[in-house]
Design an enzyme around this catalytic site. Structure first.
Site, PDB file in Angstrom:
ATOM      1  N   GLN A 191       4.457 108.161  64.349  1.00 33.04           N
ATOM      2  CA  GLN A 191       3.251 107.343  64.393  1.00 33.04           C
ATOM      3  C   GLN A 191       2.698 107.207  62.976  1.00 33.04           C
ATOM      4  OE1 GLN A 191       3.824 110.081  66.179  1.00 33.04           O
ATOM      5  NE2 GLN A 191       3.391 109.741  68.347  1.00 33.04           N
ATOM      6  N   GLN A 213       4.602 101.708  64.501  1.00 30.47           N
ATOM      7  CA  GLN A 213       4.066 102.399  65.673  1.00 30.47           C
ATOM      8  C   GLN A 213       2.640 102.863  65.407  1.00 30.47           C
ATOM      9  OE1 GLN A 213       6.540 105.535  67.201  1.00 30.47           O
ATOM     10  NE2 GLN A 213       5.046 106.200  68.714  1.00 30.47           N
ATOM     11  N   ASP A 214       1.706 102.487  66.303  1.00 29.77           N
ATOM     12  CA  ASP A 214       0.303 102.915  66.210  1.00 29.77           C
ATOM     13  C   ASP A 214      -0.373 102.385  64.940  1.00 29.77           C
ATOM     14  OD1 ASP A 214       1.026 104.231  68.476  1.00 29.77           O
ATOM     15  OD2 ASP A 214       0.510 106.232  67.781  1.00 29.77           O
ATOM     16  N   ASP A 235       2.491 100.273  70.826  1.00 29.86           N
ATOM     17  CA  ASP A 235       1.076 100.666  70.948  1.00 29.86           C
ATOM     18  C   ASP A 235       0.314 100.358  69.664  1.00 29.86           C
ATOM     19  OD1 ASP A 235       1.963 101.668  73.389  1.00 29.86           O
ATOM     20  OD2 ASP A 235       2.101 103.727  72.659  1.00 29.86           O
ATOM     21  N   ARG A 291       0.047  99.394  77.813  1.00 30.85           N
ATOM     22  CA  ARG A 291       0.482 100.580  78.562  1.00 30.85           C
ATOM     23  C   ARG A 291      -0.762 101.401  78.900  1.00 30.85           C
ATOM     24  NH1 ARG A 291       5.108 104.060  76.314  1.00 30.85           N
ATOM     25  NH2 ARG A 291       3.781 104.376  74.473  1.00 30.85           N
TER      26      ARG A 291
END
Length: 374
Positions: A191, A213-214, A235, A291
């Site tokens: 992340q 990611q993130d 995400d 999600r």
């Protein structure tokens, strides 16, 4: 707590009792399919009624808005020391009082500033103005598994290139970037947050957030994103903020499955959620709209263009079927090849005008109280 709160509380208790009764009865007794379906429909209607009530209230759990827009101090950042007060953004921020009482405007000249910055919670009323998102870039490359100064991994929270803990923060015309390379599918500890916002009443105008990611940790508080570009893979907008994204470009960059949002609302009592209005979603790979990171995760897309990268099902339950009964995922008058609601999961909704109304204006984040002079 006033008398006006009593009906709301009683309504919450009634809903909780209905939900608990339904869950117990479906596991302890043999209930017919038709009866289960009717009870589920009634539970969903109770939940929708609760959402409508909650969005008609002021968000009382947040602090009262007392924003200040008239600047008391102007600071210039320039890589040439002769043309500015400081050569780094961090030094400019650190020059403001720790308990800052008034609006400080920091203008940042074009350039790439390789810095990791965190604004402490007492340093309120900071405005960061770049020279254009394509020209002024703050970047770093930390990941969650990188070892920090204390000898422990930084974690997702600590991986942020730029972190804000103080209220009334404003950023304009600037890019926040985490330059860590995109991790292979299934990799752990990769992340890499570009920006973490952990404070109430923050606004981002014409900004870019670049990562994988993130990317954007919309952690907590009320936030407003206008005409921003947000890029990532998995995400890449996540957290438990109460946030309105207006006219933003959401761009996925993945060769595999990705997810745009992971909203972490954990109970009905939390007045949080993400709303995307007049946005567009583009990119590569196959993308879930969201999600269910939180049991009561809440995300709405309205008047948004969705490219063909959106998976037909649209949403993922985080591997927990129970969350399908408690999340609130909705679309309203979206367009594009990825917006077709016909293949969506049964627990996502095509909202009516009445259901969508609380999510599509500044009142969703009480913006009329703290954004009026922005």
């Amino acid at each position: 707590m006033g008398m006006n709160s009593i009906p709301i509380i009683m309504g919450l208790y009634l809903f909780l009792a209905t939900l608990i009764f339904f869950l117990m009865s479906t596991t302890a007794n043999s209930i017919s399919h038709s009866k289960s379906f009717n009870e589920l429909r009634n539970t969903e209607e109770s939940y929708l009624n609760w959402v409508r009530r909650m969005n008609s209230r002021n968000h009382s759990i947040f602090m009262e808005a007392k924003n200040k827009f008239q600047p008391c101090k102007l600071i210039k950042v320039h890589k040439n020391p002769k043309l500015g007060d400081f050569t780094t953004v961090k030094k400019a921020i650190n020059s403001t009082p720790l308990f800052n009482p008034c609006r400080v405007v920091i203008s940042v000249a074009p350039g790439t500033y390789r810095e990791k910055i965190e604004i402490p919670m007492t340093m309120a009323y900071i405005t960061l103005k770049g020279s254009g998102a394509a020209k002024t870039i703050i970047r770093w490359d930390d990941t969650a598994d990188r070892i920090g100064p204390n000898g422990q991994p930084l974690g997702t929270y600590g991986s942020a290139t730029f972190a804000v803990n103080a209220p009334y923060f404003v950023a304009e015309n600037i890019t926040f970037k985490n330059k860590a390379p995109a991790a292979p599918a299934g990799a752990t500890g990769k992340q890499a947050v570009a920006l973490r916002i952990s404070a109430d009443m923050a606004a981002f105008i014409n900004c870019k957030f670049i990562g994988a990611q993130d990317t954007l940790y919309d952690h907590k508080g009320r936030h407003y994103f206008n005409n921003c570009h947000i890029q990532g893979s998995v995400d890449f907008i996540f957290g438990n903020g109460l946030s309105l994204y207006q006219g933003c470009h959401l761009h996925a960059k993945t060769h595999n499955y990705g997810a745009l949002t992971a909203q972490k609302r954990e109970s009905m009592l939390e007045e949080t959620g993400f709303s995307f209005v007049n946005c567009k979603v583009t990119g590569s790979g196959a993308l879930y709209l969201g999600r269910a990171w939180g049991t009561f995760s809440r995300v709405v897309f309205a008047y948004t263009y969705m490219d063909k990268i959106i998976t037909p099902r649209g949403w993922y339950n985080w591997g927990d079927k129970q969350r399908e009964m408690t999340v609130f995922y909705g679309q309203f008058k979206c367009s594009g090849p990825g917006a077709d609601h016909g293949g969506r999961v049964t627990w996502a909704r095509e909202l009516t005008k009445q259901e969508a109304e609380p999510f599509v204006s500044l009142s969703f984040i009480d913006g009329q109280e703290w954004l009026t002079n922005l």
